[in-house]
Design an enzyme around this catalytic site. Sequence first.
Site, PDB file in Angstrom:
ATOM      1  N   PHE A  24       0.821  -1.219   0.000  1.00  0.00           N
ATOM      2  CA  PHE A  24       0.000   0.000   0.000  1.00  0.00           C
ATOM      3  C   PHE A  24       0.854   1.268   0.000  1.00  0.00           C
ATOM      4  O   PHE A  24       0.586   2.209  -0.741  1.00  0.00           O
ATOM      5  CB  PHE A  24      -0.926   0.007   1.217  1.00  0.00           C
ATOM      6  CG  PHE A  24      -2.058  -0.965   1.090  1.00  0.00           C
ATOM      7  CD1 PHE A  24      -3.196  -0.637   0.365  1.00  0.00           C
ATOM      8  CD2 PHE A  24      -2.007  -2.216   1.679  1.00  0.00           C
ATOM      9  CE1 PHE A  24      -4.235  -1.531   0.234  1.00  0.00           C
ATOM     10  CE2 PHE A  24      -3.041  -3.122   1.553  1.00  0.00           C
ATOM     11  CZ  PHE A  24      -4.160  -2.777   0.822  1.00  0.00           C
ATOM     12  N   GLY A  25       1.898   1.291   0.847  1.00  0.00           N
ATOM     13  CA  GLY A  25       2.711   2.496   0.967  1.00  0.00           C
ATOM     14  C   GLY A  25       3.576   2.728  -0.260  1.00  0.00           C
ATOM     15  O   GLY A  25       3.618   3.837  -0.807  1.00  0.00           O
ATOM     16  N   GLU A 184     -12.246 -11.800  12.170  1.00  0.00           N
ATOM     17  CA  GLU A 184     -12.736 -12.102  10.815  1.00  0.00           C
ATOM     18  C   GLU A 184     -12.558 -13.585  10.486  1.00  0.00           C
ATOM     19  O   GLU A 184     -13.454 -14.225   9.931  1.00  0.00           O
ATOM     20  CB  GLU A 184     -11.974 -11.231   9.794  1.00  0.00           C
ATOM     21  CG  GLU A 184     -12.430  -9.782   9.831  1.00  0.00           C
ATOM     22  CD  GLU A 184     -11.505  -8.810   9.094  1.00  0.00           C
ATOM     23  OE1 GLU A 184     -11.871  -7.636   8.981  1.00  0.00           O
ATOM     24  OE2 GLU A 184     -10.416  -9.209   8.642  1.00  0.00           O
TER      25      GLU A 184
END
Length: 438
Positions: A24-25, A184
Amino acid sequence: MKTRASAALPDASRPHVVIIGGGFGGLAAAKALRSAPVRITLIDRRNHHLFQPLLYQVATAELPPGHIAAPIRGLLQEQDNVTVVLGEVIDVNAEAQSIHVALTGGEQRAMAYDYLVVATGAQHSYFGRDDFAQHAPGLKTLTDALSIRQKVLHAFEQAEIGDAPATAGLLTFVLVGAGPTGVEMAGALATLARKTMKSSFRRINPASAKVILIDQANRILGAFEEGLSLKAQKHLEGLGVEVRLGHGIEQIDENGVVVGGERIPSKTVIWAAGVAASPIGKWLKAETDRAGRVRIQKDLTVAGRRNIFVVGDTSSLDQDGRPLPGVAQVAMQQGDYTGRLITRRVTGKADLRPFRYFDKGNMAVVADSFAVLQSGRVQLSGWLAWLPWAVIHLAYLPLSNLRIAVFLQWLWAFLSGTRGSQLIAQSQPSTNTNPSAN
Ligand SMILES: Cc1cc2nc3c(=O)[nH]c(=O)nc-3n(C[C@H](O)[C@H](O)[C@H](O)COP(=O)(O)OP(=O)(O)OC[C@H]3O[C@@H](n4cnc5c(N)ncnc54)[C@H](O)[C@@H]3O)c2cc1C
């Protein structure tokens, strides 16, 4: 006709920005540099960008792996100033402004940089008990998710053909850590056993499977307000998940776990408890926090190194007296800021204001259509929280074809109650040692 293969190489006289990590970064940093007069080399040890927030759905047979990952090369193919390299960075020499990469194929190479962006993410931490790792895999990569899926599906197959004593603990699934990933996974495993597979077997009743969620904290989803934690716990328990709080794990071995002095037989233990940063702090000889994350300045650089940025899960930055969380939004906003700041520095413009994380809120799914959401003063649970969760997760998948594929898979699962990805791709090793039988 000009083909992409004949496109000019990035101008070698431009400043060289090396980005380590296409998560992501790193991806956000590369994209924010799209118009900058720089040449970028993005290095990742995997050829794909992985959408980790949906990994648990691959591990629990809800989604196939190709729905949540996309080749980094493809994601950046339109950006002419980026070269993508498949390889693992094994060292950084900040004095010499160079990194060392082990390339695919075995060759090692040094590479000089003018600016370095480190976005190497996190790995599992077993809090000093690394011996737990072999019995309690964590969930971080596609390989992790596929091996957990394989283990879970094999457990049901083995239980179906086995004798009761030999199958002790086979259908007991233990999740260590009641943060979003543990919750989850617990909800998804309970749904798999009680709903999806309820009519698939003849000798066993899949609904008899036990799913146990363990945490030493006194409530699940500790980052949420207490009321939401309690609602999430109630929903999990309604699905048959046993929630055990207030005791840390004392032992994990091939036969199960010991918690609060009690042994729980289990053949499938999944670690969702702790993360540690990549070894970047040691390479940079920089100050780190207790989890090994590099302490960074307000402009996201390492102290004393104006050209080395560290972003996302491998960095540590306090805001308003609290450390920023290890979530995708932080990594993306930091990557974007870094790309914009480097653009300003190479073009001689004034620096940006110090980085400030804009917190859009926190969400976690508990099971199929029940989630919890907290954003400012807004607190939602159930369907009302699941809908924004679903929309946001679809929107942040990196390609439109993945968004459509995941949406259709969810829709089909909702309408039919089945899950599309219950294949066991690899058999367990045969125990038949008689060669004449082959
Ligand atoms: C199971 C799971 C569920 C999650 N759910 C959510 C969620 O619901 N919402 C949310 O906001 N966040 C969630 N997160 C957290 C989120 O995924 C991370 O915060 C985010 O991925 C951090 O981005 P990053 O760029 O720092 O690291 P990553 O996205 O992990 O990317 C790091 C990249 O660096 C590469 N790399 C590492 N070391 C090297 C090296 N030495 N050389 C070359 N390449 C290297 C890796 O291959 C990887 O591609 C979840 C994480 C997990 C594991």
